[in-house]
Structures are given as C-alpha cells and as structure tokens.
Design an enzyme around this catalytic site. Structure first.
Site, PDB file in Angstrom:
ATOM      1  N   LYS A  44      28.483  26.165  38.544  1.00 30.40           N
ATOM      2  CA  LYS A  44      28.185  25.040  39.436  1.00 30.40           C
ATOM      3  C   LYS A  44      27.505  23.905  38.663  1.00 30.40           C
ATOM      4  O   LYS A  44      27.878  22.741  38.794  1.00 30.40           O
ATOM      5  CB  LYS A  44      27.305  25.503  40.594  1.00 30.40           C
ATOM      6  N   ARG A 114      20.389  25.647  45.118  1.00 29.02           N
ATOM      7  CA  ARG A 114      21.567  26.523  45.135  1.00 29.02           C
ATOM      8  C   ARG A 114      21.640  27.345  43.855  1.00 29.02           C
ATOM      9  O   ARG A 114      21.158  26.945  42.801  1.00 29.02           O
ATOM     10  CB  ARG A 114      22.858  25.706  45.252  1.00 29.02           C
ATOM     11  N   GLY A 123      29.357  33.074  48.048  1.00 26.23           N
ATOM     12  CA  GLY A 123      28.665  33.700  49.159  1.00 26.23           C
ATOM     13  C   GLY A 123      27.748  34.846  48.791  1.00 26.23           C
ATOM     14  O   GLY A 123      27.078  35.422  49.655  1.00 26.23           O
ATOM     15  N   MET A 125      25.098  34.834  46.630  1.00 25.63           N
ATOM     16  CA  MET A 125      23.683  34.487  46.433  1.00 25.63           C
ATOM     17  C   MET A 125      23.259  33.439  47.457  1.00 25.63           C
ATOM     18  O   MET A 125      24.045  33.050  48.315  1.00 25.63           O
ATOM     19  CB  MET A 125      23.458  34.040  44.990  1.00 25.63           C
ATOM     20  N   ARG A 358      34.830  23.898  41.195  1.00 27.59           N
ATOM     21  CA  ARG A 358      34.915  25.072  40.327  1.00 27.59           C
ATOM     22  C   ARG A 358      36.347  25.579  40.369  1.00 27.59           C
ATOM     23  O   ARG A 358      37.108  25.255  41.284  1.00 27.59           O
ATOM     24  CB  ARG A 358      33.947  26.167  40.781  1.00 27.59           C
ATOM     25  N   HIS A 474      42.395  64.536  39.015  1.00 31.82           N
ATOM     26  CA  HIS A 474      43.797  64.922  39.200  1.00 31.82           C
ATOM     27  C   HIS A 474      44.459  64.058  40.262  1.00 31.82           C
ATOM     28  O   HIS A 474      45.561  63.529  40.072  1.00 31.82           O
ATOM     29  CB  HIS A 474      43.889  66.409  39.579  1.00 31.82           C
ATOM     30  N   SER A 807      49.323  60.509  19.528  1.00 33.13           N
ATOM     31  CA  SER A 807      49.096  59.876  20.821  1.00 33.13           C
ATOM     32  C   SER A 807      47.692  60.274  21.274  1.00 33.13           C
ATOM     33  O   SER A 807      47.398  61.465  21.386  1.00 33.13           O
ATOM     34  CB  SER A 807      50.129  60.329  21.852  1.00 33.13           C
ATOM     35  N   CYS A 874      47.944  57.588  25.627  1.00 33.85           N
ATOM     36  CA  CYS A 874      48.617  58.000  26.859  1.00 33.85           C
ATOM     37  C   CYS A 874      47.641  58.410  27.952  1.00 33.85           C
ATOM     38  O   CYS A 874      48.039  58.946  28.977  1.00 33.85           O
ATOM     39  CB  CYS A 874      49.609  59.133  26.590  1.00 33.85           C
ATOM     40  N   TYR A 894      51.658  51.346  20.648  1.00 32.79           N
ATOM     41  CA  TYR A 894      51.988  51.252  22.072  1.00 32.79           C
ATOM     42  C   TYR A 894      50.862  51.818  22.925  1.00 32.79           C
ATOM     43  O   TYR A 894      50.000  52.548  22.446  1.00 32.79           O
ATOM     44  CB  TYR A 894      53.303  51.983  22.383  1.00 32.79           C
TER      45      TYR A 894
END
Length: 927
Positions: A44, A114, A123, A125, A358, A474, A807, A874, A894
C-alpha cells in the site's frame, strides 16, 4: 525467548532505529519512496508513493516502514523513542502541507491509519478512519465544513472503529446501539438519522466503552494515533492474518507497514462518495471496468453490506467528469504497473482522490486470461506472463468446483489434501463404496484413515474424508493420483465405523446422508452442493505452450493404471515417473492370488500363485506402455510390507475370539472371508482362522515402514522380482514386435546398500535377457533405484555404479530424515507450524536445508561416477512449485507428480527456469 537474548535483541533494535529511516512522506506531487520499495513500505505504501510521484491525486501522508513491525514485537510491543520522534516530525510536515493542525479545535487535521504488508492481504488487518476527532475538534469540523450531520457521523464512525480495533470491543455491541436508535427513531437506514441523533449516539458509544473496558475513550489525539498505530501492528498477528499468511505462503517475518494519511470524506453529501474497483474483471479476466461505489458514504460502507453498492458504471451518470477522471487514472495505473489494478477511491465534493492501488487478486481463469491478453496488448512479454500466474492456482481449472451461488452449511474443516468439489452419500467401508456405486449411487468414503486395501473403495467414491493423516498420507497421495477430491486429517470428526456414522459436535452424519467436500479449502459441508465442471480455455493451452518452451525440467506423472496414464498424457506428462505395482495387486481378481502367495509355506507354492498374477501384471504394463506411446515408464517393483495384503491383525484377533465363543464364523469382513478360503490347512473355520492369524503374526512388525519391504522383499523372495521382471519385459517385447518403441525403466525400491541393488539387478537382467531372447527382438531397458533412505544418498556414488538412473522418493526420504511417520504426524506438524517451530510442512514443501542437502549430495555423488546419470523425483513434492524450483536448481532431469498436478509442475518448471536466469530475475523480484 531467553532474557539475555531478548535484551540483546532489544539493544539491536534500538541501535537500528537510531541510524535508519523509518518514516517516509508522500504528498503534494512528491514522495520520498517509490513503487519498487514494497519490502520497506509495504504494498500500500509503495503504491501511494508511486501514485504521488506520477501526479495522481493522493491525499498526503506518511508510511511507517515494515521493519518497525518487527521492532515492535522484538521490543515487547513498544515503539522506540527515536521512531516516535520521527513520526512526530512527519506529522508536523503533514500539518504544514495542508495548513491544518492535529488536535486543533478550529481547523483540525484528521487522518486514517491503515495496514500495508508487502503482499496484499485484503481484509486481514485493521483500519481506522477519522482519527483526530474528540470533543473539541468536532467543533472545528462542524465549523469548517458547515455540515453538522457529516461531522457527527464521522465522529461516531471513529469511536466505533477505535473501540473495536484499539480497545478490542466486539463490533456487535456498537451495531446493537445503532439498531436500537433506528428503532427508537423509526428509521431504516443509518443515513436517515439526524445530526442530533448522531450526537446522541456518540455519547452512548463513549458510555458503552467506559462500561465495557473501564477506560474512557481517549481525548488526546496523540494517544489516539499511537493506539491506532500499535493496533495495526498487533493485527499482523491476529488469527485471520496468521491463517491467511499460511494459506498464501506469506512469511510472518516480513511484517506490515502503517500508513497514516490525511482524511478525505465521501460522506459529505450527494456530491461525495467512495468505492472500490478493478481495471478488469477479477473473476473472468474480461477487459471491463469493474467495481462498486456508494454516494454519501465512507469506505467501510461499501463492504459492510449495510447499504447496497451501485455498479461502477452508474457513476458515469451520477458524476460524469469524476467517472472519466477515475477511468483514465486507473487505466494509466494499469499501463504503468502492467497488471490488473485493485483500487480504492473517495470523492469529496466532486473531487477525486485515489487512496490505494495494488496488483489485483484474481481467480485462476482470470489470471490466465489476463496474462495472455497483456501479451497481446504488448504490455508484457511471454516470459513475464508465465510469472504472473501462480502454478498452484491451476488446481482451480483442473477440478470440478462448487457453484459459488449455491448455499452451503460448513460443519468442519480438515486438510485440503486433493482439490476439487465432490458430493455424495457417506459410506464407511470400501466394499460399501463399491456396492453403492454399482447401484448407481454417488458416495463419499469416510474413514478413520485409509490403507492400501481401501483402493477399490477410493476408486468408486466421488471423494474421500479421513479423520487422520496428513497431506502425504495414503488417502492424500492416492486421491491426488486418481484426481479424487480428498479432505484428510479432519480431527474434529469422530468416526464410528462400527455404527457407520461420524459426528462433529452435535451434528451426526449417518451412512447414506449426503455430504460435500471442498478439496481445495478442506471444507466439509452438510448436504448436497451442486458442482460446475471446470473449463479449460484456449488461453490455458497457450500458456502451457509458452511454459514448455522455456522449462528445462521434464514433467512425468505418477500413474498405476492406463486410465490415469491417459489423463496424465492429456495434461502434458512426458512419461510415467512412478508406477506403484502394489496397487495392481489389490484388485478384486488379483488379491486372492497375492494372498495365496503370502500364505504359501514353500517356494513352489509361491511360484504357483505368482504364475497366476503374471498375465494380469503383463496386461497392466501393456496398457501403460500403450497409453504413454513411446514416453518412458518407470515401474517400481513391489514396495509395501506383505501384511498389508492380509486382514488386519487386530480384526483377526477379534474374529478368532468370536469364533471361539460361538463355534462358527459370523464375519462380514470380505477380506477375512476370502483369506480363510485360501488357508491350506484342513479342519474347522476356527482352525483356519488361527492358522491365518499365526501367519499374520509372523508378518507383524512394530515399525513396518522400516521393516520387511522394498528391495528386502525381492532379496528374500527372488521369485517376486522374477515374476515382475517377466511381466514388464513380456509386455515391452510384445509391443516392440508391433513396431512401437518402448523403454521400460525398472526401479528397485528402498535400496540402502549397493549389495541390495546388485542382488536385484542380477535377477532382473537374467530374466529380462531370457524373455528378450525368446521373443527375438531388440529391447533397451534401464535398471535404477529409488533414493529414499539417507544412507542411499550419502553412498550414491557406489550405488550409481550399478544404476542407470536415480529417482528420489522424497516422501520416504523426508520421513526417514526427520524421523517422522508421515501418516501420524499431522497433529505434531500443525502444532509446530502454529508455534513457529516449522514454517512449512516438510511433507508438502521439500525441506531444502535437510532433505534437500541429501538430494543434492545424491545427485553430485551419483554423477561423479556417471556424469549423464538420469535423475528425477517421484515423491509428492514433484507437484509443489517451491520444490520443483529446488529440483531445477539441483540439476534434476525430471519431476513426477499426480496426473492432475502435471500442469502445475509444467508451469512451476518454467518459472524456475525464468527465476534462475537473468532474463526472469528482474520481473520476479518486482512481484
């Protein structure tokens, strides 16, 4: 905090405050700060400074920097004298710029106070308006405005806000006074109350404060300012702010700034007003001016719901010149910031003032559309567009959602373990889920906790609700893999599986009652809530295409059946990084053969049972290979302990006791019934049940996750490894004969010693070569291992000598590194997070300092032996954006994740490439 450390911190805070600038002025077309100073001024404050410098009409004021918030808490909730003095200097500067005096009874300066953290927390604070009014200054406000009603309305609003925010009184006590007065005056709206009524209300409010707090409402305006400032700092640690930060991954350490700004008034009559808006539609992304306003009102009226706001388009009729100025100003702001803007404004006697701008919060659909549109408008580049969409937001686009207009009764909340929206009738066993689905019913499977033998029920259910377990339990892992909605670890529910019901407080949900689950928020809702299918737009495909063009990490999926593999491919997966073969054995037609193998007392009997499983496993692999169509498929051999395929020990003990008492079996447990049929010993049902219990006792372990599982099963029962190898290679050879390119990757789990991998590799190679020779084809295959034990990571150079790929199974690696049982630690980790021990759940976000170091060590050591060693991940971390970035930094090839998280990982991988390159660093740092 130890007293010595506390004293040192306080001393350090005082030293800091003596040398640094803690207050920044803005006003009269010039600000001391600028828009890039969000770390210092908060979002702000930085926005106010930037607008001021750009010549936008902004009421002048000053910002107390975010570091003050940290100092406030470190100093025992006190502000050092040097910062107090700096604030007073800037207050005097504000007085001079406006020609008004704070606390003056003739021409008083009034201010708003503020909050404003670096990241938007709408909303969460506190805010206070009209500060500086007291029994003297009210006279000056009446005289200077010649509007008695406005002045007393401003005073009553100030007392109401101050009493709530600073003196910590509930809003409802003030609302009660207002309602009672409207009844007395026989009016419906606040605006119908007269100046005399409002003056009376002020006295009632002051008397109420004295009665409830035993303190008088402060008349000293400096006391008011200090009280409001400190209340804003306190609101940084209120419950809703803490919760919001957790949900949005905002660190508590950044603190909030405090913005003190001269008041402008929207409640001075019909030529005044206030409103909020967005430069584009934040729900859809449509390029359309969007917002609401009220005439003769202050800011809180727009959001409080006391009066119905008007669409911002109506302002063009009410105040055409002001509307044009507002429209032009906000469009300039959007062009300047190159993103959708969320703005607040006040109109005082036909003059426009901007109170805030903002970057606007937006839905996932809007985020994607806005990013694509801004590129088309040449405001941002494709690379910048990729950084504008939060990867985790894409969940909203991939799963059904509840109709936002539908009413709902939330009865409790758990962990949002797998996103989506699901409604169904509650059932309490996996078998019931399957049976009810066969009857055409939609069900929600409710369990204390799930186990692998619930897999068929989970597959049949629309969603899963568990009382225990965490985000990698699980239930959570399997549900995400299936794309099922899941709320896990919902500890407020009491599950009574015997009587088929659960309770939450006084609410009872019986089997057959409808419930709904929001897997994106963790909400459990009573009754049936209508859902809407999420739609993937062409913009989504465009964004994903851009992501694929810049990312270095490949993205695979964890998938066990062809259906999941097909979904994964549709979402852009480039192979399967984890096929958990044990899930295949729980199918109804296979479980008896698996149990027969476990119950066998000699190798020949085990091989006989495995022979029956072989064609079924081969069929599974054929389906997966075909679905992946040439992309790699990593198949993890049997991992869980064998007892998981048999009836639970405790349930068997109860059944044996019942049979001893009654002389016959009365169980309705299907797993026990089927297992009893497989017991070879003759004799009565009781004799068979005891024999079955004896075998289960033999397999029982105090800590099965560290017991006879993974490669240890293959070492002790090599025939299992042989059968699985034969199934994999047979399927691959069959497809190779059809001209399809298949490269199966066989992964040996839970290796902790090179000798274990050597042992299993020898069995795999021998059987694979036999099958390949039989078919007369050429087939390439890889043999690798999961790195999921700390010892494997620290000896990775030796293991790499035998492995074609690594992996990292980060679920188990996290478990074994921390010494946590991932299914039992939800309470502990939640407590740790709530009390600042852990910032994040290490099972959700990869622990870079511990587990991450083991991962990097494993990569480095492995590639010291084999420089081109393929390395992936994985565990469930493969779909977490923060963890994906770490995998990119660590040089992995990967990541692999649940099918429905593949797009998230693709975008996260692209962002990781951009954030860690010079090209993307500037845009990322400015967010």
């Amino acid at each position: 905090m130890p007293k010595v450390a506390e004293k040192k911190k306080k001393s350090a805070s005082k030293a800091k405050s003596a040398t640094k600038k803690f207050v920044y002025f803005f006003g009269n077309g010039k600000a001391e700060g600028h828009g890039t100073m969000k770390d210092v001024l908060g979002g702000k404050g930085a926005g106010l400074a930037e607008m001021t410098n750009a010549g936008v009409p902004v009421p002048p004021g000053f910002t107390i920097v975010t570091e003050t918030c940290r100092i406030y808490y470190e100093s025992g909730k006190k502000i050092p004298p040097s910062i107090e003095k700096e604030m007073e200097i800037h207050l005097a500067r504000l007085e001079k710029s406006l020609g008004k005096k704070f606390g003056d009874s003739n021409n008083p300066l009034l201010v708003s106070v503020r909050s404003g953290a670096k990241f938007s927390m709408p909303g969460m604070m506190d805010t206070i308006l009209n500060l500086g009014l007291n029994d003297d200054t009210i006279k000056g406000l009446v005289a200077s405005t010649n509007n008695e009603r406005f002045a007393w309305d401003s005073y009553r609003r100030f007392i109401q806000m101050y009493g709530n925010v600073v003196m910590e009184m509930g809003k409802e006590v003030f609302e009660h006074v207002i309602s009672r007065m409207k009844e007395e005056k026989n009016v419906k709206l606040d605006t119908d109350l007269t100046a005399s009524d409002l003056k009376d209300m002020v006295e009632r409010f002051k008397a109420l404060i004295k009665e409830k707090t035993n303190k008088a409402f402060p008349q000293d305006v400096m006391d008011q300012l200090r009280g409001a400032r400190d209340a804003v700092f306190r609101s940084w640690m209120n419950d809703r702010a803490i919760y919001y930060r957790k949900q949005n991954d905002i660190p508590a350490s950044i603190g909030t700034a405090v913005n003190v700004q001269s008041m402008v008034f929207g409640n001075m009559g019909d030529d005044s007003g206030t409103g909020v808006g967005f430069t584009r539609n934040p729900a859809t992304g449509e390029k359309k001016f969007y917002g609401e306003y009220l005439l003769n009102a202050q800011g809180e009226d727009v959001v409080a719901g006391v009066r119905t706001p008007l669409p911002i388009a109506n302002l063009e009729k009410d105040m055409p010149k002001v509307f044009k100025q507002l429209y032009d100003t906000t469009k300039k702001l959007e062009k300047h910031y190159r993103d959708i803007q969320d703005f607040e404004f006040t109109i005082e006697k036909n003059k426009l003032f901007m109170l805030q701008t903002r970057t606007g919060k937006r839905t996932a659909a809007a985020a994607v559309k806005i990013a694509i549109d801004l590129v088309a408008e040449k405001l941002i580049t494709k690379e910048e567009a990729l950084l504008r969409v939060e990867p985790i937001q894409l969940d909203q686009l991939l799963h059904p959602i509840f109709d936002p207009k539908a009413p709902k009764e939330v009865i409790t909340k758990g962990l949002p373990a797998s996103p989506g929206a699901a409604s169904g009738q509650a059932v309490f066993t996996a078998d019931h889920a399957v049976n009810w689905k066969a009857e055409g019913k939609k069900v929600i499977l409710v369990r204390l906790e799930t186990s692998p033998d619930d897999i068929h029920g989970m597959d049949a259910a629309e969603g899963i609700l568990t009382a225990r377990g965490g985000m990698t339990s699980h239930a959570a892992v399997v549900a995400r893999g299936m794309g099922k909605t899941c709320v896990a670890g919902c500890e407020t529910i009491r599950v009574d599986e015997h009587n088929r019901r659960f309770t939450v407080g006084s609410t009872v949900v019986n089997e057959g009652d409808w419930i709904s689950l929001n897997g994106s928020t963790g909400e459990v809702i009573k009754g049936k809530v209508p859902t809407m299918d999420a739609e993937l737009s062409g913009d989504f495909a465009t964004l994903m295409g851009w992501a694929d063009a810049v990312r270095l990490l490949k993205v695979r999926a964890n998938a066990d059946i062809p259906r999941d593999a097909k979904v994964a491919r549709e979402f852009g997966a480039e192979g399967i990084g984890l096929c958990r073969t044990e899930h295949m054995f729980f199918a109804e037609d296979r479980l008896p053969h698996m149990q027969a193998m476990i119950l066998a007392t000699d190798e020949a009997s085990r091989r006989e049972a495995l022979k029956k499983l072989l064609p079924m496993q081969k069929s599974d692999f054929l389906g997966l290979f075909e679905a992946m169509d040439g992309f790699p498929v990593t198949i993890r051999f049997l991992d869980p302990p064998l007892h998981e395929f048999l009836p639970k020990r405790e349930e068997l003990m109860v059944e044996v006791a019942k049979m001893e008492a009654s002389g016959k079996s009365t169980t309705d447990n299907e797993m026990i019934k089927k297992a009893l049929e497989l017991v070879k010993q003759g004799g009565s049902d009781l004799h068979k049940a005891k024999a079955l219990l004896q075998r289960v006792e033999e397999l029982h372990e105090f800590n099965p996750m560290l017991g006879h599982r993974g490669c240890r099963l293959g070492v002790t029962y090599p025939e299992i490894t042989e059968m699985q190898t034969e199934a994999v290679i047979e399927a691959a050879c069959e497809l190779a004969k059809r001209g399809k390119k298949i490269i199966p990757e066989i992964m040996i789990p839970l290796v902790g010693d090179t000798a274990e991998l050597k042992n299993q590799k020898a069995i795999v190679v021998k059987k694979a070569e036999e099958v390949i020779a039989k078919h007369g084809v050429k087939l390439e295959y890889l043999i690798g291992t999961m790195i999921e034990l700390p010892r494997a990571a620290v000896t990775a150079d030796k293991i790499a000598a035998e492995a074609d790929f690594f992996s990292f199974g980060t679920n188990d690696l996290t478990q074994t590194t921390f010494g946590f049982s991932r299914d039992d630690t939800a309470k502990i980790i939640r407590y740790y997070q709530d009390n600042g021990i852990y910032e994040k759940d290490p099972f959700q976000v990869l622990d870079r300092n511990g587990v991450g170091q083991l991962l990097q060590m494993g990569v480095s050591k492995g590639r010291s032996v084999k420089p081109k060693l393929k390395v992936g991940i994985c565990g469930e971390h493969g779909g977490d954006p923060n963890s994906v970035e770490f995998c990119h930094i660590s040089g992995l090839n990967y990541v692999s994740c649940s099918p429905y998280r593949v797009p998230i990982a693709r975008l996260a991988a692209a962002q990781a490439s951009l954030k860690n390159s010079k090209k993307g660093a500037k845009e990322y740092s400015s967010k």
